[in-house]
Design an enzyme around this catalytic site. Structure first.
Site, PDB file in Angstrom:
ATOM      1  CG  ASP A  65      -9.816  -1.499  -2.861  1.00 51.89           C
ATOM      2  OD1 ASP A  65      -9.019  -0.567  -3.090  1.00 51.89           O
ATOM      3  OD2 ASP A  65     -10.999  -1.485  -3.275  1.00 51.89           O
TER       4      ASP A  65
ATOM      5  CG  PHE B  52      -5.957   7.159   7.230  1.00 48.26           C
ATOM      6  CD1 PHE B  52      -5.756   6.148   8.152  1.00 48.26           C
ATOM      7  CD2 PHE B  52      -6.537   6.829   6.011  1.00 48.26           C
ATOM      8  CE1 PHE B  52      -6.123   4.832   7.862  1.00 48.26           C
ATOM      9  CE2 PHE B  52      -6.905   5.524   5.703  1.00 48.26           C
ATOM     10  CZ  PHE B  52      -6.690   4.525   6.643  1.00 48.26           C
TER      11      PHE B  52
ATOM     12  CB  THR C 125      -0.950   0.022   1.220  1.00 48.00           C
ATOM     13  OG1 THR C 125      -1.596   1.306   1.276  1.00 48.00           O
ATOM     14  CG2 THR C 125      -0.227  -0.215   2.534  1.00 48.00           C
TER      15      THR C 125
ATOM     16  CE  LYS D 186      -5.946   1.594   2.339  1.00 46.21           C
ATOM     17  NZ  LYS D 186      -5.965   0.904   1.036  1.00 46.21           N
TER      18      LYS D 186
HETATM   19  P1  ITT Z   1      -3.511   2.115  -1.503  1.00 43.56           P
HETATM   20  O1  ITT Z   1      -4.411   1.804  -2.669  1.00 43.56           O
HETATM   21  O2  ITT Z   1      -2.114   2.445  -1.896  1.00 43.56           O
HETATM   22  O3  ITT Z   1      -3.576   1.047  -0.438  1.00 43.56           O
HETATM   23  P2  ITT Z   1      -5.498   4.199  -1.035  1.00 43.56           P
HETATM   24  O4  ITT Z   1      -5.654   5.257   0.014  1.00 43.56           O
HETATM   25  O5  ITT Z   1      -5.618   4.605  -2.475  1.00 43.56           O
HETATM   26  O6  ITT Z   1      -4.075   3.469  -0.780  1.00 43.56           O
HETATM   27  P3  ITT Z   1      -7.932   2.614  -1.298  1.00 43.56           P
HETATM   28  O7  ITT Z   1      -7.962   2.698  -2.776  1.00 43.56           O
HETATM   29  O8  ITT Z   1      -8.251   1.298  -0.655  1.00 43.56           O
HETATM   30  O9  ITT Z   1      -6.492   3.025  -0.721  1.00 43.56           O
HETATM   31  O10 ITT Z   1      -8.880   3.753  -0.724  1.00 43.56           O
HETATM   32  C1  ITT Z   1      -9.391   3.666   0.550  1.00 43.56           C
HETATM   33  C2  ITT Z   1      -9.900   5.023   0.977  1.00 43.56           C
HETATM   34  O11 ITT Z   1     -11.018   4.827   1.854  1.00 43.56           O
HETATM   35  C3  ITT Z   1      -8.844   5.779   1.789  1.00 43.56           C
HETATM   36  O12 ITT Z   1      -8.014   6.594   0.972  1.00 43.56           O
HETATM   37  C4  ITT Z   1      -9.733   6.593   2.747  1.00 43.56           C
HETATM   38  O13 ITT Z   1     -10.218   7.746   2.101  1.00 43.56           O
HETATM   39  C5  ITT Z   1     -10.915   5.645   2.995  1.00 43.56           C
HETATM   40  N1  ITT Z   1     -10.624   4.798   4.164  1.00 43.56           N
HETATM   41  C6  ITT Z   1     -10.317   3.472   4.162  1.00 43.56           C
HETATM   42  N2  ITT Z   1     -10.066   3.027   5.399  1.00 43.56           N
HETATM   43  C7  ITT Z   1     -10.200   4.091   6.206  1.00 43.56           C
HETATM   44  C8  ITT Z   1     -10.036   4.278   7.591  1.00 43.56           C
HETATM   45  O14 ITT Z   1      -9.633   3.295   8.382  1.00 43.56           O
HETATM   46  N3  ITT Z   1     -10.261   5.499   8.079  1.00 43.56           N
HETATM   47  C9  ITT Z   1     -10.636   6.509   7.296  1.00 43.56           C
HETATM   48  N4  ITT Z   1     -10.780   6.441   5.980  1.00 43.56           N
HETATM   49  C10 ITT Z   1     -10.556   5.222   5.424  1.00 43.56           C
END
Ligand code: ITT
Length: 199
Positions: free
Chosen positions: A69, A152, A7, A12
Site C-alpha cells: 500500500d 506509472f 496487487t 508495482k
Molecule cells: P493495488 O491496491 O492492487 O496494489 P493500487 O494502484 O490501487 O493497486 P494503492 O492503493 O497502494 O495501489 O495506491 C497507490 C497509488 O499511489 C498508485 O495507484 C499511484 O497512484 C501512487 N503511487 C504509488 N507508488 C507509486 C510510484 O512508485 N510511482 C508513482 N505513483 C505511485
C-alpha cells in the site's frame, strides 16, 4: 517456495518482480493462478490497507502473499493525496493522467517548491498466520510539467532532486535503487525468506 504478489497494479508488480528476482523463490501473480480479487481498502493507515490486501490474497490462494500500500504525500496539501492516491480525482473513471492533472490544479495557488515524498508499506501474510510489515520512503519534489514515459502513477511529475530527473525519466533499475517501494521490499526480504521457511 512460492510468493504471491498481491496487487492488481502492473507497474508495482513489474518493480517488485525485478527487486526480488534474485531470490530462490517462485514469484506468482494473481493472473498466474487465475485469481481476481478486488479488496476494499477501507483501513485508516497504509499498514491496515496493506494488511487487508495481503490477508485476503493469502486466504483466497493458500499462498504466502505480499501486498503493497503506497501513496504520494505533498507537503503543501497537508500530506494529500496520501492514502487516497489511487483514487484522487474529481471525476469517476479517472486515469493516472487525470490524477496528475488534478494534483497540479490543487497545487496551482501554492508557492513553489512543492516538496513531497512517496511512502510504501508492504505486508506479508501467511494463510492463517501473523502479518509482517516493512516500510520505505522516498523524498522529492512535485514539478508543474510532466517529464518522462517510464513508471506509472505520479512518476512524471515527481522529481528526484539529487538526480535532477523525474521518476518517469529513470529506468526501472534506477528507480529500484532509490524508491519507497525498493526500500520497503528490501527491508522485507529477510521476512519473506523466514515466512516461506515456516518461521
Ligand atoms: P493495488 O491496491 O492492487 O496494489 P493500487 O494502484 O490501487 O493497486 P494503492 O492503493 O497502494 O495501489 O495506491 C497507490 C497509488 O499511489 C498508485 O495507484 C499511484 O497512484 C501512487 N503511487 C504509488 N507508488 C507509486 C510510484 O512508485 N510511482 C508513482 N505513483 C505511485
Amino acid at each position: 517456495m512460492k510468493l504471491l504478489l498481491a496487487t492488481n497494479n502492473k507497474g508495482k508488480r513489474d518493480e517488485i518482480q525485478s527487486l526480488l528476482g534474485d531470490l530462490d523463490i517462485e514469484l506468482v501473480t494473481p493472473a498466474d493462478i487465475g485469481l481476481a480479487l478486488d479488496v476494499a481498502e477501507d483501513g485508516a493507515t497504509y499498514a491496515e490497507n496493506a494488511t487487508l490486501k495481503a490477508v485476503a490474497f493469502a486466504e483466497a490462494s493458500g499462498l504466502v502473499s505480499m501486498a503493497d500500500d503506497s501513496g504520494l504525500e505533498v507537503d503543501a496539501l497537508g500530506g494529500q493525496p496520501g492514502l487516497h492516491s489511487a483514487r484522487y480525482s474529481a471525476k469517476p473513471g479517472a486515469t493516472d493522467t487525470d490524477r496528475r492533472a488534478y494534483l497540479l490544479e490543487n497545487l496551482r495557488d501554492h508557492p513553489r517548491p512543492w516538496p513531497a515524498h512517496f511512502h510504501c508499506t508492504v505486508a506479508l501474510a501467511k494463510p492463517g498466520g501473523k502479518v509482517r510489515l516493512a516500510e520505505g520512503n522516498c523524498p522529492g519534489e512535485i514539478i508543474p510539467t510532466e517529464r518522462g514515459n517510464n513508471g506509472f502513477g505520479y512518476d512524471p511529475i515527481f522529481l528526484v532532486p539529487e538526480l535532477g530527473r523525474t521518476m518517469a525519466e529513470l529506468t526501472m533499475d534506477e528507480k529500484n535503487r532509490l524508491s519507497h517501494r525498493a526500500r520497503a521490499v528490501t527491508a522485507a526480504r529477510p521476512l519473506i525468506m523466514a515466512l516461506l521457511r515456516g518461521k
